[in-house]
Each structure stands twice: as C-alpha cells, then as structure tokens.
Design a protein around this motif. Structure first.
Motif, PDB file in Angstrom:
ATOM      1  N   LEU A 130      -0.282  -9.864  12.831  1.00 38.30           N
ATOM      2  CA  LEU A 130       0.360  -9.801  11.523  1.00 38.30           C
ATOM      3  C   LEU A 130       1.748  -9.181  11.665  1.00 38.30           C
ATOM      4  CD1 LEU A 130      -1.034 -10.772   8.932  1.00 38.30           C
ATOM      5  CD2 LEU A 130      -1.454  -8.386   8.341  1.00 38.30           C
ATOM      6  N   VAL A 131       2.753  -9.874  11.133  1.00 36.59           N
ATOM      7  CA  VAL A 131       4.120  -9.346  11.121  1.00 36.59           C
ATOM      8  C   VAL A 131       4.498  -9.099   9.664  1.00 36.59           C
ATOM      9  CG1 VAL A 131       6.541  -9.814  11.635  1.00 36.59           C
ATOM     10  CG2 VAL A 131       4.757 -10.553  13.228  1.00 36.59           C
ATOM     11  N   ASP A 132       4.802  -7.854   9.333  1.00 35.09           N
ATOM     12  CA  ASP A 132       4.993  -7.465   7.930  1.00 35.09           C
ATOM     13  C   ASP A 132       6.469  -7.502   7.535  1.00 35.09           C
ATOM     14  OD1 ASP A 132       4.714  -6.499   5.392  1.00 35.09           O
ATOM     15  OD2 ASP A 132       3.441  -4.805   5.940  1.00 35.09           O
ATOM     16  N   ALA A 133       6.819  -8.451   6.640  1.00 34.98           N
ATOM     17  CA  ALA A 133       8.191  -8.550   6.136  1.00 34.98           C
ATOM     18  C   ALA A 133       8.252  -8.167   4.655  1.00 34.98           C
ATOM     19  CB  ALA A 133       8.716  -9.972   6.336  1.00 34.98           C
ATOM     20  N   THR A 134       7.290  -7.343   4.213  1.00 38.64           N
ATOM     21  CA  THR A 134       7.285  -6.896   2.823  1.00 38.64           C
ATOM     22  C   THR A 134       8.578  -6.158   2.500  1.00 38.64           C
ATOM     23  OG1 THR A 134       4.882  -6.620   2.883  1.00 38.64           O
ATOM     24  CG2 THR A 134       6.061  -5.502   1.111  1.00 38.64           C
ATOM     25  N   CYS A 135       9.171  -6.477   1.364  1.00 35.95           N
ATOM     26  CA  CYS A 135      10.381  -5.799   0.915  1.00 35.95           C
ATOM     27  C   CYS A 135      10.099  -4.298   0.775  1.00 35.95           C
ATOM     28  CB  CYS A 135      10.829  -6.379  -0.422  1.00 35.95           C
ATOM     29  SG  CYS A 135      12.118  -5.415  -1.251  1.00 35.95           S
ATOM     30  N   PRO A 136      10.987  -3.436   1.256  1.00 40.05           N
ATOM     31  CA  PRO A 136      10.756  -1.984   1.147  1.00 40.05           C
ATOM     32  C   PRO A 136      10.575  -1.514  -0.291  1.00 40.05           C
ATOM     33  CG  PRO A 136      12.538  -2.442   2.685  1.00 40.05           C
ATOM     34  CD  PRO A 136      12.196  -3.740   2.032  1.00 40.05           C
ATOM     35  N   PHE A 137      11.251  -2.155  -1.253  1.00 40.27           N
ATOM     36  CA  PHE A 137      11.100  -1.785  -2.655  1.00 40.27           C
ATOM     37  C   PHE A 137       9.676  -2.103  -3.147  1.00 40.27           C
ATOM     38  CE2 PHE A 137      15.750  -2.177  -2.450  1.00 40.27           C
ATOM     39  CZ  PHE A 137      16.130  -1.004  -3.075  1.00 40.27           C
ATOM     40  N   VAL A 138       9.147  -3.237  -2.686  1.00 43.52           N
ATOM     41  CA  VAL A 138       7.779  -3.619  -3.059  1.00 43.52           C
ATOM     42  C   VAL A 138       6.774  -2.677  -2.393  1.00 43.52           C
ATOM     43  CG1 VAL A 138       6.034  -5.440  -2.960  1.00 43.52           C
ATOM     44  CG2 VAL A 138       8.431  -6.028  -3.396  1.00 43.52           C
ATOM     45  N   ARG A 139       7.013  -2.349  -1.135  1.00 43.72           N
ATOM     46  CA  ARG A 139       6.127  -1.421  -0.422  1.00 43.72           C
ATOM     47  C   ARG A 139       6.057  -0.087  -1.154  1.00 43.72           C
ATOM     48  NH1 ARG A 139       2.293  -2.203   2.418  1.00 43.72           N
ATOM     49  NH2 ARG A 139       3.347  -3.274   4.133  1.00 43.72           N
ATOM     50  N   LYS A 140       7.179   0.364  -1.700  1.00 41.25           N
ATOM     51  CA  LYS A 140       7.203   1.631  -2.443  1.00 41.25           C
ATOM     52  C   LYS A 140       6.241   1.573  -3.635  1.00 41.25           C
ATOM     53  CE  LYS A 140      10.289   4.547  -5.186  1.00 41.25           C
ATOM     54  NZ  LYS A 140      11.676   4.706  -5.720  1.00 41.25           N
ATOM     55  N   ILE A 141       6.248   0.436  -4.355  1.00 39.62           N
ATOM     56  CA  ILE A 141       5.357   0.297  -5.518  1.00 39.62           C
ATOM     57  C   ILE A 141       3.903   0.294  -5.068  1.00 39.62           C
ATOM     58  CG2 ILE A 141       4.822  -1.052  -7.583  1.00 39.62           C
ATOM     59  CD1 ILE A 141       7.552  -2.377  -7.334  1.00 39.62           C
ATOM     60  N   GLN A 142       3.609  -0.408  -3.984  1.00 40.35           N
ATOM     61  CA  GLN A 142       2.242  -0.452  -3.466  1.00 40.35           C
ATOM     62  C   GLN A 142       1.745   0.964  -3.164  1.00 40.35           C
ATOM     63  OE1 GLN A 142       2.705  -2.984  -0.061  1.00 40.35           O
ATOM     64  NE2 GLN A 142       2.556  -4.886  -1.246  1.00 40.35           N
ATOM     65  N   ASN A 143       2.605   1.773  -2.569  1.00 35.50           N
ATOM     66  CA  ASN A 143       2.221   3.146  -2.237  1.00 35.50           C
ATOM     67  C   ASN A 143       1.999   3.990  -3.498  1.00 35.50           C
ATOM     68  OD1 ASN A 143       2.360   2.632   0.515  1.00 35.50           O
ATOM     69  ND2 ASN A 143       4.491   3.271   0.687  1.00 35.50           N
ATOM     70  N   ILE A 144       2.828   3.757  -4.517  1.00 33.13           N
ATOM     71  CA  ILE A 144       2.703   4.512  -5.766  1.00 33.13           C
ATOM     72  C   ILE A 144       1.361   4.226  -6.436  1.00 33.13           C
ATOM     73  CG2 ILE A 144       3.553   4.718  -8.145  1.00 33.13           C
ATOM     74  CD1 ILE A 144       6.392   4.312  -7.033  1.00 33.13           C
ATOM     75  N   VAL A 145       1.026   2.938  -6.581  1.00 37.32           N
ATOM     76  CA  VAL A 145      -0.218   2.609  -7.298  1.00 37.32           C
ATOM     77  C   VAL A 145      -1.443   3.067  -6.513  1.00 37.32           C
ATOM     78  CG1 VAL A 145       0.865   0.683  -8.514  1.00 37.32           C
ATOM     79  CG2 VAL A 145      -0.394   0.234  -6.401  1.00 37.32           C
ATOM     80  N   LYS A 146      -1.366   3.009  -5.192  1.00 34.67           N
ATOM     81  CA  LYS A 146      -2.476   3.481  -4.361  1.00 34.67           C
ATOM     82  C   LYS A 146      -2.666   4.984  -4.563  1.00 34.67           C
ATOM     83  CE  LYS A 146      -4.120   3.552   0.442  1.00 34.67           C
ATOM     84  NZ  LYS A 146      -4.276   5.012   0.598  1.00 34.67           N
ATOM     85  N   GLU A 147      -1.561   5.733  -4.514  1.00 36.10           N
ATOM     86  CA  GLU A 147      -1.625   7.189  -4.654  1.00 36.10           C
ATOM     87  C   GLU A 147      -2.167   7.600  -6.022  1.00 36.10           C
ATOM     88  OE1 GLU A 147       1.452  10.982  -5.083  1.00 36.10           O
ATOM     89  OE2 GLU A 147       2.169   9.085  -4.234  1.00 36.10           O
ATOM     90  N   TYR A 148      -1.636   6.985  -7.080  1.00 33.87           N
ATOM     91  CA  TYR A 148      -2.032   7.408  -8.419  1.00 33.87           C
ATOM     92  C   TYR A 148      -3.410   6.884  -8.818  1.00 33.87           C
ATOM     93  CZ  TYR A 148       2.162   9.981  -9.446  1.00 33.87           C
ATOM     94  OH  TYR A 148       3.138  10.942  -9.440  1.00 33.87           O
ATOM     95  N   LYS A 149      -3.828   5.782  -8.233  1.00 33.87           N
ATOM     96  CA  LYS A 149      -5.195   5.320  -8.451  1.00 33.87           C
ATOM     97  C   LYS A 149      -6.178   6.339  -7.871  1.00 33.87           C
ATOM     98  CE  LYS A 149      -8.409   2.398  -9.648  1.00 33.87           C
ATOM     99  NZ  LYS A 149      -8.719   2.176 -11.082  1.00 33.87           N
ATOM    100  N   GLU A 150      -5.856   6.842  -6.700  1.00 35.77           N
ATOM    101  CA  GLU A 150      -6.715   7.837  -6.052  1.00 35.77           C
ATOM    102  C   GLU A 150      -6.717   9.152  -6.826  1.00 35.77           C
ATOM    103  OE1 GLU A 150      -5.109   7.981  -2.128  1.00 35.77           O
ATOM    104  OE2 GLU A 150      -6.136   6.141  -1.464  1.00 35.77           O
ATOM    105  N   LYS A 151      -5.658   9.397  -7.606  1.00 33.83           N
ATOM    106  CA  LYS A 151      -5.581  10.611  -8.430  1.00 33.83           C
ATOM    107  C   LYS A 151      -6.292  10.446  -9.772  1.00 33.83           C
ATOM    108  CE  LYS A 151      -1.171  12.416  -6.649  1.00 33.83           C
ATOM    109  NZ  LYS A 151       0.250  12.722  -6.997  1.00 33.83           N
ATOM    110  N   GLY A 152      -6.838   9.252 -10.004  1.00 32.11           N
ATOM    111  CA  GLY A 152      -7.594   9.032 -11.226  1.00 32.11           C
ATOM    112  C   GLY A 152      -6.797   8.439 -12.381  1.00 32.11           C
ATOM    113  N   TYR A 153      -5.612   7.938 -12.098  1.00 26.90           N
ATOM    114  CA  TYR A 153      -4.797   7.325 -13.143  1.00 26.90           C
ATOM    115  C   TYR A 153      -5.156   5.851 -13.322  1.00 26.90           C
ATOM    116  CZ  TYR A 153      -1.557  11.275 -13.573  1.00 26.90           C
ATOM    117  OH  TYR A 153      -1.003  12.497 -13.828  1.00 26.90           O
ATOM    118  N   ASN A 154      -5.050   5.372 -14.552  1.00 26.51           N
ATOM    119  CA  ASN A 154      -5.120   3.939 -14.818  1.00 26.51           C
ATOM    120  C   ASN A 154      -3.727   3.357 -14.545  1.00 26.51           C
ATOM    121  OD1 ASN A 154      -7.872   3.429 -16.345  1.00 26.51           O
ATOM    122  ND2 ASN A 154      -7.030   5.339 -17.138  1.00 26.51           N
TER     123      ASN A 154
END
Length: 281
Positions: A93-117
């Motif tokens: 797998l070669v990852d060409a995900t846009c860094p701006f998109v990767r930032k959003i992915q990390n945000i939703v993962k983090e806040y989902k784990e914190k119990g946020y909708n």
C-alpha cells in the motif's frame, strides 16, 4: 480580448503530492515489474486519470479486485479498514492521502475515542467524507443542509469537522445551527487553505471580468464550488468546462475581459490549452 487568470488555481499541494507519488511508483517499478493500481480515480480529473492509465496505473474499485501488486491510496483518503484489508492480503500500500484530509481523519478518531458524537459537514457520497467516516466506526452524522441537521437528536458531546472542499460560508452557517444541538461542542474548520484561497481568488476575479471560465472535472467537488461562487457574481456568464474543446467560443466574442480559474485537480497543461485557445480568438 483580455484573459486574466486567478491568482490561485490548478493543482493544490495534496493533488500534486498524489500525482508525484504515482509517477514515482511507475519509475521505481521499472525493475520490479509489479502491477500498480489506484483505489478509485487518483484525482477527480478524467484527463489526468487517462494519462496515468497510459503509464500503466490501473483504477480499481475495491481491494478484492487484486491479490498482489501495489495499490495507491488516492488524495481523498480511505477508511481505516482498507489498511487492515491490505495488511491481511499482503498488498503493498502506498499512501497518497492529502495531509489536510489525514488531519481530519486523526481528529475524528481521537474525539470518537473521547466519547464525542462526530458530525461531518460535507457530501455523504464524496470519497473524502466516506473515508473520514471510516475513522470513527462509520457512525458520524453527515450533514449538507439544514434539513440534515434537524434529523440529529440533541447530544451531550459533539465534534464538528468539515470536508476540505466545502465553502466557508456553508461551514459557518451550519455550525451556527449545530452548536445548538449539543451541550459540549468542539469544532474544527478543516477546509484546507488551498480551497479558501481558490474560492476567494475566484470571487475577486469574477467581480472584475465580463466572463468567467472555470476549468475542472465535472465530478470535482472543489471545482463545483468555484462554479457556484463565480455564478453568484456572474450568473449568466460563468461557464464550467473540462477541456479547451468545450469552450463556448460563439459566446465569448462580444466580451472584453475573460477570467479563468481552475479546480485543485486540474493539470496545468489543460489550463494552458484553455488560455491559448481564448487568446487565439
């Protein structure tokens, strides 16, 4: 006839990174001779995708279509489970995900784990949004209109993000309503800077010229937003085209100034062809 090009137009950083990544794989593959694929079109520009296919990069819709080789993750990003499937199938797998998109992915993962909708402002069918949702167990509320927000129950904790190519005005409008739907609200304006620059530049130019030509793929979200913005300033003389061959030549002759802007997934050579054809009138 004077042609003026918007200060910000054409490839953004994320798309350019994806394109370079793809061609680097082609060059590196000369000795390995391994099949190369992209999971979905690398960018939303058919002409660029055709060029990649001519260089040996094939488009697939799902990892089940391959058993080996190299698969490039496009700039829009993908769900977390795609990485898990690739690992199990031993796919390179070669990852060409846009860094701006990767930032959003990390945000939703983090806040989902914190119990946020999680609430994503964006197009539910857009691959970027589908991918982001996959980083919070596909449990996000995806909203694009006020009617969508009405379907969300009152929540204790809410985390708001927005598709990178959404308009700032829509983000502000919907977040204002969303903030009334939860006790604890955190919000992130994740519209990428390149998108904001393009939209502001397109609007400024549309105010100055007689005609606006917006160049970009018909399925490109950020290009469609540029068309909407230009039409707010020039409702009857904004034209969306993919290539120079689609220029409305018969409608341009009576105007003195023509503005040109282009979506973030539009290659420079296509923009240059459009400008050259207008200049030849």
């Amino acid at each position: 006839m004077k042609v003026i090009v918007a200060n910000h137009s054409g490839f953004c950083f994320g798309v350019e990174k994806a394109i370079h990544t793809a061609f680097d794989e082609v060059n590196n593959n000369s000795n390995i001779k391994r099949d190369i694929y992209t999971l979905g079109p690398l960018i939303h520009n058919q002409q660029a995708v055709n060029k990649l296919e001519n260089d040996g990069i094939k488009v697939i819709g799902h990892l089940n279509e391959v058993s080996d080789g190299t698969v490039i993750i496009r700039s829009h990003g993908v769900s977390k489970n795609i990485y898990d499937i690739a690992y199990e199938k031993k796919i390179n797998l070669v990852d060409a995900t846009c860094p701006f998109v990767r930032k959003i992915q990390n945000i939703v993962k983090e806040y989902k784990e914190k119990g946020y909708n999680i609430v994503i402002i964006g197009n539910p069918d857009h691959p970027e949004v589908v991918g982001i949702n996959g980083w919070c167990n596909n449990e996000a509320y995806v909203v694009k209109t006020e009617d969508d927000i009405e379907k969300i129950p009152f929540l204790d904790k809410m985390c708001i993000v927005v598709q990178t190519t959404m308009s700032t005005s829509l983000y502000l409008k919907l977040t204002d309503i969303l903030e009334k739907k939860a006790i604890d609200v955190v919000k992130f304006n994740t519209i990428c800077s390149a998108t904001r620059d393009r939209q502001e530049s397109a609007r400024d130019l549309a105010k100055e010229v007689d005609v606006m030509i917006v160049v970009g793929g018909y399925h490109s979200s950020n290009t469609q937003k540029l068309v909407e913005i230009c039409k707010e300033e020039k409702p009857n003389t904004t034209f969306h085209i993919e290539t120079a061959s689609e220029l409305p030549i018969n409608l341009l002759g009576g105007y003195e100034t023509v503005g040109v802007t282009a979506g973030a997934s539009t290659p420079k050579w296509i923009i240059d062809e459009v400008i050259e054809k207008i200049n030849s009138l």
